[in-house]
Every structure is written in structure tokens, then in C-alpha cells.
Enzyme design. Structure first.
Site, PDB file in Angstrom:
ATOM      1  N   GLN A  64       0.839  -1.199   0.000  1.00 46.95           N
ATOM      2  CA  GLN A  64       0.000   0.000   0.000  1.00 46.95           C
ATOM      3  C   GLN A  64       0.874   1.248   0.000  1.00 46.95           C
ATOM      4  OE1 GLN A  64      -2.590  -2.102   3.363  1.00 46.95           O
ATOM      5  NE2 GLN A  64      -3.257   0.007   3.115  1.00 46.95           N
ATOM      6  N   PHE A  82      -5.776  -4.105   3.488  1.00 43.68           N
ATOM      7  CA  PHE A  82      -6.498  -3.889   4.742  1.00 43.68           C
ATOM      8  C   PHE A  82      -5.631  -3.269   5.838  1.00 43.68           C
ATOM      9  CE2 PHE A  82      -8.384  -7.702   2.649  1.00 43.68           C
ATOM     10  CZ  PHE A  82      -9.565  -7.113   2.248  1.00 43.68           C
ATOM     11  N   GLU A 128       0.579  -1.673   4.728  1.00 44.87           N
ATOM     12  CA  GLU A 128       0.970  -0.264   4.847  1.00 44.87           C
ATOM     13  C   GLU A 128       2.443  -0.166   5.219  1.00 44.87           C
ATOM     14  OE1 GLU A 128      -1.697   2.339   7.017  1.00 44.87           O
ATOM     15  OE2 GLU A 128      -0.207   3.911   7.171  1.00 44.87           O
ATOM     16  N   ARG A 171      -5.328   7.248  17.177  1.00 45.58           N
ATOM     17  CA  ARG A 171      -6.639   7.170  16.511  1.00 45.58           C
ATOM     18  C   ARG A 171      -7.664   6.461  17.401  1.00 45.58           C
ATOM     19  NH1 ARG A 171      -9.233   8.057  11.466  1.00 45.58           N
ATOM     20  NH2 ARG A 171      -7.378   8.873  10.442  1.00 45.58           N
ATOM     21  N   ARG A 178      -7.653  -1.766   8.929  1.00 44.68           N
ATOM     22  CA  ARG A 178      -8.923  -1.075   8.656  1.00 44.68           C
ATOM     23  C   ARG A 178      -9.561  -0.459   9.909  1.00 44.68           C
ATOM     24  NH1 ARG A 178     -12.901  -3.984   4.307  1.00 44.68           N
ATOM     25  NH2 ARG A 178     -13.667  -2.108   3.297  1.00 44.68           N
ATOM     26  N   PHE A 213      -7.722   1.444  11.963  1.00 49.11           N
ATOM     27  CA  PHE A 213      -6.481   1.997  12.514  1.00 49.11           C
ATOM     28  C   PHE A 213      -6.627   2.389  13.990  1.00 49.11           C
ATOM     29  CE2 PHE A 213      -2.778   5.042  12.181  1.00 49.11           C
ATOM     30  CZ  PHE A 213      -1.907   4.245  11.454  1.00 49.11           C
ATOM     31  N   THR A 263      -3.798  11.414  10.527  1.00 48.86           N
ATOM     32  CA  THR A 263      -3.606  12.301  11.673  1.00 48.86           C
ATOM     33  C   THR A 263      -2.164  12.804  11.743  1.00 48.86           C
ATOM     34  OG1 THR A 263      -3.168  10.428  13.119  1.00 48.86           O
ATOM     35  CG2 THR A 263      -5.445  11.162  12.951  1.00 48.86           C
ATOM     36  N   ALA A 322      -5.843   5.352   5.551  1.00 53.21           N
ATOM     37  CA  ALA A 322      -6.680   6.355   6.199  1.00 53.21           C
ATOM     38  C   ALA A 322      -7.923   6.665   5.356  1.00 53.21           C
ATOM     39  CB  ALA A 322      -5.884   7.627   6.494  1.00 53.21           C
ATOM     40  N   GLU A 375     -12.689   2.601   5.320  1.00 54.22           N
ATOM     41  CA  GLU A 375     -12.668   2.023   6.662  1.00 54.22           C
ATOM     42  C   GLU A 375     -13.986   2.121   7.443  1.00 54.22           C
ATOM     43  OE1 GLU A 375      -9.119   4.529   7.241  1.00 54.22           O
ATOM     44  OE2 GLU A 375      -8.372   2.874   8.468  1.00 54.22           O
TER      45      GLU A 375
HETATM   46  N1  MTE Z   1     -11.170  -2.966   0.298  1.00 52.72           N
HETATM   47  C1  MTE Z   1     -10.615  -4.043  -0.293  1.00 52.72           C
HETATM   48  N2  MTE Z   1     -11.342  -4.740  -1.182  1.00 52.72           N
HETATM   49  N3  MTE Z   1      -9.343  -4.437  -0.006  1.00 52.72           N
HETATM   50  C2  MTE Z   1      -8.572  -3.764   0.916  1.00 52.72           C
HETATM   51  O1  MTE Z   1      -7.425  -4.134   1.148  1.00 52.72           O
HETATM   52  N4  MTE Z   1      -8.453  -1.892   2.507  1.00 52.72           N
HETATM   53  C3  MTE Z   1      -9.218  -0.978   3.379  1.00 52.72           C
HETATM   54  C4  MTE Z   1     -10.272  -0.239   2.568  1.00 52.72           C
HETATM   55  N5  MTE Z   1     -11.028  -1.157   1.756  1.00 52.72           N
HETATM   56  C5  MTE Z   1      -9.140  -2.626   1.574  1.00 52.72           C
HETATM   57  C6  MTE Z   1     -10.456  -2.246   1.205  1.00 52.72           C
HETATM   58  C7  MTE Z   1      -8.397   0.008   4.072  1.00 52.72           C
HETATM   59  S1  MTE Z   1      -7.619  -0.447   5.497  1.00 52.72           S
HETATM   60  C8  MTE Z   1      -8.271   1.291   3.622  1.00 52.72           C
HETATM   61  S2  MTE Z   1      -7.400   2.457   4.489  1.00 52.72           S
HETATM   62  C9  MTE Z   1      -8.894   1.728   2.371  1.00 52.72           C
HETATM   63  O2  MTE Z   1      -9.601   0.680   1.717  1.00 52.72           O
HETATM   64  C10 MTE Z   1      -7.804   2.247   1.439  1.00 52.72           C
HETATM   65  O3  MTE Z   1      -8.282   2.611   0.210  1.00 52.72           O
HETATM   66  P1  MTE Z   1      -9.008   4.012  -0.089  1.00 52.72           P
HETATM   67  O4  MTE Z   1      -8.291   5.057   0.700  1.00 52.72           O
HETATM   68  O5  MTE Z   1      -8.854   4.163  -1.542  1.00 52.72           O
HETATM   69  O6  MTE Z   1     -10.421   3.834   0.362  1.00 52.72           O
HETATM   70  N1  HPA Z   2      -4.430   6.148   9.147  1.00 53.34           N
HETATM   71  C1  HPA Z   2      -3.762   5.233   8.424  1.00 53.34           C
HETATM   72  N2  HPA Z   2      -2.464   5.231   8.301  1.00 53.34           N
HETATM   73  C2  HPA Z   2      -1.776   6.185   8.928  1.00 53.34           C
HETATM   74  C3  HPA Z   2      -2.404   7.170   9.681  1.00 53.34           C
HETATM   75  C4  HPA Z   2      -3.804   7.150   9.805  1.00 53.34           C
HETATM   76  O1  HPA Z   2      -4.431   7.989  10.460  1.00 53.34           O
HETATM   77  N3  HPA Z   2      -1.461   7.980  10.192  1.00 53.34           N
HETATM   78  C5  HPA Z   2      -0.301   7.476   9.750  1.00 53.34           C
HETATM   79  N4  HPA Z   2      -0.473   6.402   8.980  1.00 53.34           N
HETATM   80 MO1  MOS Z   3      -6.047   1.376   6.158  1.00 50.92          MO
HETATM   81  S1  MOS Z   3      -5.797   0.570   8.033  1.00 50.92           S
HETATM   82  O1  MOS Z   3      -5.615   3.005   6.772  1.00 50.92           O
HETATM   83  O2  MOS Z   3      -4.611   0.833   5.418  1.00 50.92           O
END
Ligand code: MTE
Ligand code: HPA
Ligand code: MOS
Length: 801
Positions: A230, A261, A265, A343, A375, A377, A475, A544, A746
Site C-alpha cells: 500500500q 487492509f 501499509e 486514533r 482497517r 487503525f 492524523t 486512512a 474504513e
Molecule cells: N477494500 C478491499 N477490497 N481491499 C482492501 O485491502 N483496505 C481498506 C479499505 N477497503 C481494503 C479495502 C483500508 S484499510 C483502507 S485504508 C482503504 O480501503 C484504502 O483505500 P481508499 O483510501 O482508496 O479507500
Molecule cells: N491512518 C492510516 N495510516 C496512517 C495514519 C492514519 O491515520 N497515520 C499514519 N499512517
Molecule cells: Mo487502512 S488501516 O488506513 O490501510
């Protein structure tokens, strides 16, 4: 979502353009295919299900590719007295064996703190920590060779559980506190008080594609790594740091992940670094792919928490003040634990104005794997305790928990402060909950559940409606930035690249829709490409939930730059004022003339106009002073609510979710089809976390649940048969987000707290609602059974007394 709604929103519609030349007469109805707000399928949806979507392990292997096995510690905490790898090096098919001593740069693959060694150097701090790597002609040969290592350990005292860490005072990072008003005074003066404690378990990410990296050595020591990450920029930086190369010598590419998920990261850096090391040492391509068990043992998970809560309130359940003591298990190193703990604190209020609050947080060190982003966090853990607190208040007053919730929501008009002193100005939670209460028929079903329970001695039902408010933005302020790169080719087709990564969440199609909308060209004209650090530099993790918010804006900015150049060119070439140049679906009006988008592009090219641009975005208005724990850490909040009905078997603890009603807010959806998928998937993943997914470590710090045989994630069969999901039609971001959409990644996970609350309600029913059940998460059948026995025993004791 219905089509009318999409048209009403005036962003895009359904009718495709049929006859370009007559189309101008039907301006209000014609639309590009696949613009913003259209329920476009995921760009890889068909490929995902047919198996044609390529993941890193599907790439054709280059000749000479080596396969890597990482040898792990089988002690939780020990000193390595002897590491003899002679036999490993001599084993059949082995090309190279690497230890800490073979690292040219820094022995670290951490995101921030410099405390995640690539290979343990003398001390091991968790069962599963990487000690050395073997690269061989096949993975089987590498694994077999690793077995012949001779390692002598001297064990040290190990702290495994959160309780042990608290007892030992083993803080990994300094404690932190947030304060609003005079909390102690509010608690002391309140007419009623409750306190309680809840334990909340961790969660394995169980992405379908495990951690993987494929490193390709290039000229001059340069290296390209295909990494399932990610956070390509952080992997790039870590690989460079480990190999002692400048960042420009390392390129990371990721087309897609089979799920991240949060588990990708920070965690992928280690595996990418090892693969890159092997490639650099041997000059051969090198692949490191963890199998499921090794992945579960080696990689960090959601943090487990222990939270004590206390609240003071009046006879209506209105909260005067609340205090939370949160403790979390970080594992052996910091990873992202500091931000995750913060968070959890930021979400201790969930959707409620606490008026006065004190939130304390401790970040404990254990000799277990370093826990990481997952997801939500930390937010979900913070919110579970809040909802338990609300339910305990309701129990104390003999009221319906929904009434306590409604009595405490952040008001719609603003005015109330969070425990970090940010005014909540966008609260729509009361209105949404009101709607869901009606559409889910909450009151009648609550009465029906009570009636059922009164005559059902074994099976008990429970019902709960819980809210979600989730803060959107990193954050950590500087992470709220994104970049994009857009090329328009001579034929009018467009290449789109940005810093966001695709993990199944549908980011790529959303950002492509934004670019299609900007140029007014069909979505099919926009090519989605892999994320690469040599295209867009210094990116933030896709995390995030801010992926589409920030990359959508950056891509729009890049497209706008090119569009502005096209307008300037056409204005001059055709001698018409700029306002007379209008981008219509797939064509451009230039005064009285009209040409296709491709024709204009071709003319601009011949006139030597640049058709490539970068775009950049930085989220405005984010200020937060961590020192005083006050400020504005979030651009806005996203809201949702869910109502879940469950049944439990009080003889076995077996349970089932009978029906779920969800109303979730995504602002004005960029893509309702993708958003519905995120809402459903997030809910199910949260349900797994709170019900069946249980991580167990034995006394030696060994993870005993490291495969699907012992770790139960929800399957298609566990999806409640009756699920009624709605996107909130009135949703609209109050701040200037991309097309007034809101983040969706999330927040829906936390809708699943309704399942946990409903299970607790059913357990309470087993005592005829005489006892408040101290149910911990996950509410496995075992825990439900214990909780049932517990409330029945307490009820019997109370009757006897
Ligand atoms: N959806 C799918 N299908 N697969 C994933 O790995 N990760 C989640 C969410 N939805 C995830 C998911 C998490 S932890 C985050 S932070 C967000 O997707 C990241 O993507 P976005 O910022 O584009 O929503
Ligand atoms: N969310 C997800 N990842 C992060 C954040 C947060 O708030 N801050 C630093 N890494
Ligand atoms: Mo989602 S836990 O911020 O990768």
C-alpha cells in the site's frame, strides 16, 4: 442506488451519447460513459473472478529467478549465541544465504522508528522474527536448506500478553492523554455513574494474496521491485536504505494487491528489502513469497486492547463526562502503533458529545509480532468500549440503549467539541439514525425480540442499532498529500497514474472516472496503470480511507492543467474567447465549430502544446498540536449506522446474525457500485473481527492460530441472509472534497459493532435482562457461553440474596 438519484445529483446520468452531431440539442441528457457518480464496475472485476487479474506471483518468471525462504526465530525473546549456516550454504541448489552481516546499508525496514531489523542481530524479540534468508533454485530447496541451520539461543524473560506487559510496566512508547473540560468534576457531580472494562482482540488481515516481492536487478546497481504494498514510496526508501543506495536507484511497482487492509501499509518493506538484497548480491531476479502460515506468523496484526471506561450521566442518560483508560499490545517494535493508539483515542467519543472527557493511552511492549495498521487503525477498538459504556448506562437506567445514544449524539448544528477540542460541524448522525430506526422497524422488532425471549428458554435473540462517526485524514499532517501524472496521447486516449494503490477497494476506477469527467471523455479512453515510484514520487500510503479523496484531487488537477492548455490553444488558434470553448461529451465546442476531443488533441500536438502534466493536492485545514492534544486533525467525518439482529444458543454459544440494516454516508458517491461493495465488505470483515476471528499465542509466544484451520474468517456462508444496505441519499460532503464525495474504505467496518452489541443484548436476555454482561471481543461461541453462564449465575445469586 437507483438511477434517479444519480441523475438528480446532476453530476452524471444514464443516457449514453448516440449521435454526436445532433447531441448538442439534447445537452441536458447526454453524458459520457462512465463519468463520476456512475455505478461503474471495478475495472478489474471480471478479471478478479475469471482469474485473469495478474498478481505478482502470476508474472512470468525471468530466467534465473531465485526463490527465497526466510528462516524465523522459534523463541519469543532470546540471545543468539551461535548461528552456524555452513550446512545451509552448502546445501543443494542454494545460491546465497544472507544474515544481518550481509547488509550493506542499515539493518532496518521500519516505517518510522528504526526498530525493525531486516535480520535479527544477536537478539530475537518474537517467535517468527526473521534471522536469515536462503535463496535457492526452488522454494522447496531453500526451505530444506534453512532446516540445516544450527542456532543456539539463550532464552530471556519474555512478556507475551497485554496483562503481563501492564504488570511489568513495559511501555514501548510514552503514554498519552487527551482532556476536555473538568472530567473528574463532571464524574463526581453526576447523578449516576457506571464503570466497566472490555477486552478487544486483534485480527489477522487474511488478505487473499500474501506478502510478496519480486526484485529485478538492473544496470549500475539499480533495482526494480514488484511489491504487494500500500506504500510504494516507503518500500522504495527502505530498500534504498538497506542496500545503501539513493532512492533514485530503486523503483517500486505495484499493479494491484489481492487485499491489503492495512497489513501492507508498513509490513511489505521487510520482504521487499530481502528480495532486493538477494537480487543485489547475486545479480539474479529474486522472489520472496510467504505461504499463509509464515505470513500469519511473521506479520503484524490489529492491536488487541484492554479498555476501562467510566461515565457520569443524568437520569435521561445524558453524559456529563467520560473517562477511558486504553492499553494496547504493540508487539516488539513501534511500527505505526503511535498513530494507531492516537486514533483509538480520537474515536473514544464515537458519535457522542462527551462534554467532559479524559482519555489515557498506554502503548505496551510485548515479545510478539509488531502489530500494525488494520482497517479503522485503532478507531474500531476505541469505539467498542464507547458503545459498551452507552449500553451500561442504558442498563443502569433501565432504558433502551438507542435512547441513550440519541440523547448524546453530536448536534447537527455544531457547537460541541471532541475530546481533542475540534468542533464537530458536520454531524448528520441523529438524522441518519432516525431514518434507520424507522426503516429497520427498530422499536417493533425490539418488542418482538423481548416477546420471543420471554418464551424461548434456550435460544435468545438480541438487537442493537449503533452509530459510526469516523475522522477522515491522516492524523500525521504531512501524509495528507498526493500526486498524479496524466498523459494525453495524440489519438485522444489518456494514461492515468497517481500515487494511490489498488487493493480491491476500487480506487483506480474512481480516479479514472474523475479524469474522464474532467476531459468529458468516455471512461474507456482512460488507461489505468500500475503505481510506480518513478512516475509519482514521495507518495503517502494508500490508507486512512483517503485514497480517492487525495488522489482524485491530484488527478483532477493534472487533467485540468492539460485542459487549460487545450483551451488556451483553441482560443488562440480559432480566435474565440475562452468561454466559448466548452468540453462536451467526447467533443469540444469552439465557438460555432465543433470537433472531437481527439481532433483537438491532434491539432494541439501539431501546434507543439504539451499534453502531459502532473497534479498535486494537499488536504487543507489540518492543524493538530499533539503536545496539547488539541486541534483539527480531520478534514471531515464520515457517518453511518447499522441495526443487527442475532440469535444465540445458550447451551452451546452458537450464534447467527439474522438480519442487518445499514444506512451509510458516502457524501455524493463517486461510484455507488464500488461504495456498496466497500460497505458490505467492511461490515463483514468487522463482523469476523468481533465474532469468530481469534488469535491465540501460547506461553512461549508462539502463534497457535496461523492457518484457516484454526483461524476462522467469515466466508460467503457467514454473510447474513437478510442484509439491507443503503447509501444515504442525502449525503453530501460539507467541505470541498472531490465531487463532494466522502471516504468509504474504513468506516463501514465499525458498523459491525452492532453485531457485537446485539450479541451482548442476547446474552443479557439469558438473565432475563437482570445482569449486564461483561462480554469481551471476539464474541466466539465459547465466550458467549461463558458470558451466559456468568449472567445466569449472577442473576441466581441476586435472587438468593
Ligand atoms: N477494500 C478491499 N477490497 N481491499 C482492501 O485491502 N483496505 C481498506 C479499505 N477497503 C481494503 C479495502 C483500508 S484499510 C483502507 S485504508 C482503504 O480501503 C484504502 O483505500 P481508499 O483510501 O482508496 O479507500
Ligand atoms: N491512518 C492510516 N495510516 C496512517 C495514519 C492514519 O491515520 N497515520 C499514519 N499512517
Ligand atoms: Mo487502512 S488501516 O488506513 O490501510
Amino acid at each position: 442506488m437507483d438511477e434517479n438519484l444519480i441523475q438528480d445529483r446532476g453530476v452524471a446520468g444514464t443516457a449514453r451519447q448516440e449521435r454526436p452531431h445532433a447531441a448538442a440539442r439534447h445537452e441536458s441528457r447526454e453524458r459520457i460513459a462512465g463519468g463520476v457518480a456512475r455505478p461503474e464496475p471495478h475495472d478489474s472485476g471480471a478479471r478478479h473472478v475469471s482469474g485473469e487479474a495478474r498478481y505478482i506471483d502470476d508474472m512470468a518468471e525471468l530466467p534465473g529467478t531465485l526463490h527465497i525462504y526466510v528462516a524465523m526465530s522459534d523463541r519469543a525473546h532470546a540471545e543468539i549465541k551461535k548461528l552456524d549456516l555452513e550446512k545451509v550454504r552448502a546445501a543443494h541448489g542454494v545460491a546465497c544465504v544472507l544474515t544481518a552481516a550481509d547488509i550493506p546499508g542499515e539493518n532496518d525496514a521500519s516505517p518510522v522508528f528504526g526498530d525493525d531489523p531486516v535480520f535479527a542481530d544477536k537478539i530475537v524479540e518474537y517467535h517468527g522474527q526473521s534471522i536469515f534468508a536462503v535463496a535457492a533454485e526452488t522454494l522447496a530447496l531453500a526451505r530444506a536448506a534453512a532446516d540445516s541451520a544450527e542456532i543456539v539461543y539463550e532464552d530471556r524473560d519474555a512478556v507475551i500478553t497485554l496483562d503481563e506487559a501492564l504488570e511489568a510496566g513495559a511501555d514501548l512508547l510514552p503514554p498519552h492523554e487527551m482532556r476536555l473540560g473538568d472530567c473528574d468534576g463532571a464524574l463526581a457531580q453526576a447523578p449516576h455513574r457506571v464503570s466497566g472494562r472490555v477486552r478487544i482482540g486483534g485480527q489477522d488481515h487474511f488478505y487473499l494474496e500474501g506478502q510478496i516481492a519480486y526484485a529485478l536487478p538492473g544496470e549500475d546497481g539499480d533495482i526494480v521491485v514488484h511489491s504487494s504494498t500500500q506504500h510504494p514510496s516507503e518500500v522504495q526508501h527502505n530498500v534504498a536504505k538497506v542496500l545503501d543506495l539513493p532512492d533514485h536507484a530503486v523503483t517500486i511497482e505495484v499493479r494491484r494487491m489481492g487485499g491489503g487492509f492495512g497489513g501492507k501499509e508498513s509490513q511489505p518493506a521487510l520482504f521487499a528489502a530481502i528480495a532486493a538484497l538477494v537480487a543485489a548480491k547475486t545479480g539474479r531476479p529474486a522472489k520472496l513469497r510467504l505461504d499463509r502460515d509464515d505470513d500469519m506468523v511473521m506479520t503484524g496484526k490489529r492491536h488487541d486492547f484492554l479498555i476501562d471506561y467510566e461515565a457520569g450521566f443524568d437520569g435521561e442518560g445524558r453524559i456529563a463526562g467520560a473517562a477511558f483508560d486504553q492499553a494496547m499490545r504493540c508487539g516488539y517494535s513501534a511500527d505505526l502503533s503511535g498513530a494507531i493508539a492516537d486514533r483509538a483515542m480520537f474515536h473514544a467519543d464515537n458519535a457522542y458529545a462527551l462534554n467532559a472527557a479524559r482519555i489515557r493511552s498506554r502503548r505496551m511492549k510485548t515479545h510478539t509480532v509488531s502489530n500494525t495498521a488494520f482497517r479503522g487503525f485503532g478507531g474500531p477498538q476505541g469505539m467498542v468500549a464507547t458503545e459498551r459504556m452507552i449500553e451500561k448506562i442504558a442498563f443502569a437506567l433501565g432504558k433502551d440503549p438507542l435512547d441513550i445514544r440519541k440523547a448524546n449524539f453530536y448536534p447537527a448544528g455544531g457547537g460541541a467539541l471532541t475530546p481533542y477540542h475540534m468542533e464537530v460541524t458536520d454531524s448528520v448522525i441523529a438524522e441518519m439514525v432516525e431514518e434507520l430506526e424507522i426503516s429497520s422497524d427498530y422499536r417493533a422488532r425490539r418488542a418482538a425480540v423481548r416477546a420471543f425471549n420471554a418464551t424461548s428458554p434456550v435460544v435468545k435473540k438480541g438487537l442493537a442499532l449503533t452509530p459510526v462517526k469516523f475522522g477522515i485524514s491522516f492524523t500525521t499532517r504531512h501524509l495528507n498529500q498526493a500526486g498524479a501524472l496524466v498523459h494525453v496521447y495524440k489519438d485522444g486516449s489518456v494514461m492515468l497514474n497517481h500515487g494511490g494503490t489498488e487493493m480491491g477497494q476500487g480506487l483506480f476506477v474512481k480516479v479514472a472516472q474523475v479524469v474522464a469527467e474532467e476531459f468529458q471523455i468516455d471512461l474507456a479512453k482512460v488507461k489505468i496503470t500500475s503505481t510506480r515510484t518513478d512516475k509519482v514520487p514521495n507518495t503517502s500510503a494508500t490508507a486512512a480511507s483517503s485514497g480517492s479523496d487525495i488522489n482524485g484531487m491530484a488527478a483532477q488537477a493534472a487533467a485540468r492543467t492539460i485542459k487549460e492548455r487545450l483551451i488556451a490553444f483553441a482560443a488562440e488558434a480559432y480566435g474565440v474567447p475562452r468561454e466559448k470553448i466548452v468540453f462536451r461529451p467526447n467533443r469540444v465546442e469552439i465557438g460555432d465549430e465543433e470537433m472531437s476531443f481527439a481532433e483537438l488533441v491532434e491539432e494541439a500536438y501539431l501546434a507543439r502544446i504539451s499534453l502531459s502534466a502532473t497534479g498535486f493536492y494537499a488536504t487543507p485545514g489540518i492543524t493538530y498540536d499533539r503536545e496539547t492534544a488539541t486541534g483539527h486533525p480531520f478534514f471531515y467525518f464520515a457517518y453511518g449506522a447499522a441495526c443487527s439482529e442475532v440469535a444465540i444458543d445458550t447451551l452451546t454459544g452458537e450464534n447467527k446474525v439474522l438480519r442487518v440494516d445499514i444506512l451509510h454516508e458516502v457524501g455524493r458517491s463517486l461510484n455507488p457500485a464500488v461504495d456498496m461493495g466497500q460497505i458490505e465488505g467492511g461490515f463483514i470483515q468487522g463482523m469476523g473481527w468481533l465474532t469468530t476471528e481469534e488469535l491465540c499465542w501460547n506461553g512461549k509466544g508462539e502463534l497457535t492460530t496461523h492457518a484457516p484451520s484454526t483461524y476462522k474468517i467469515p466466508t460467503a456462508n457467514d454473510r447474513p441472509d437478510d442484509m439491507r444496505i443503503k447509501i444515504w441519499e442525502k449525503g453530501e460532503s460539507q467541505v470541498e472534497t472531490i465531487y463532494r464525495s466522502k471516504a468509504v474504505g474504513e468506516p463501514p467496518l465499525m458498523l459491525a459493532i452492532s453485531v457485537f452489541s446485539a450479541l451482548a443484548d442476547a446474552v443479557s436476555a439469558a438473565s432475563d435482562y437482570k445482569v449486564f454482561p461483561d462480554l469481551d471481543a471476539p464474541a466466539t461461541p465459547e465466550r458467549i457461553l461463558f458470558a451466559v453462564d456468568d449472567v445466569r449465575r449472577q442473576a441466581a445469586e441476586a435472587t438468593a440474596a
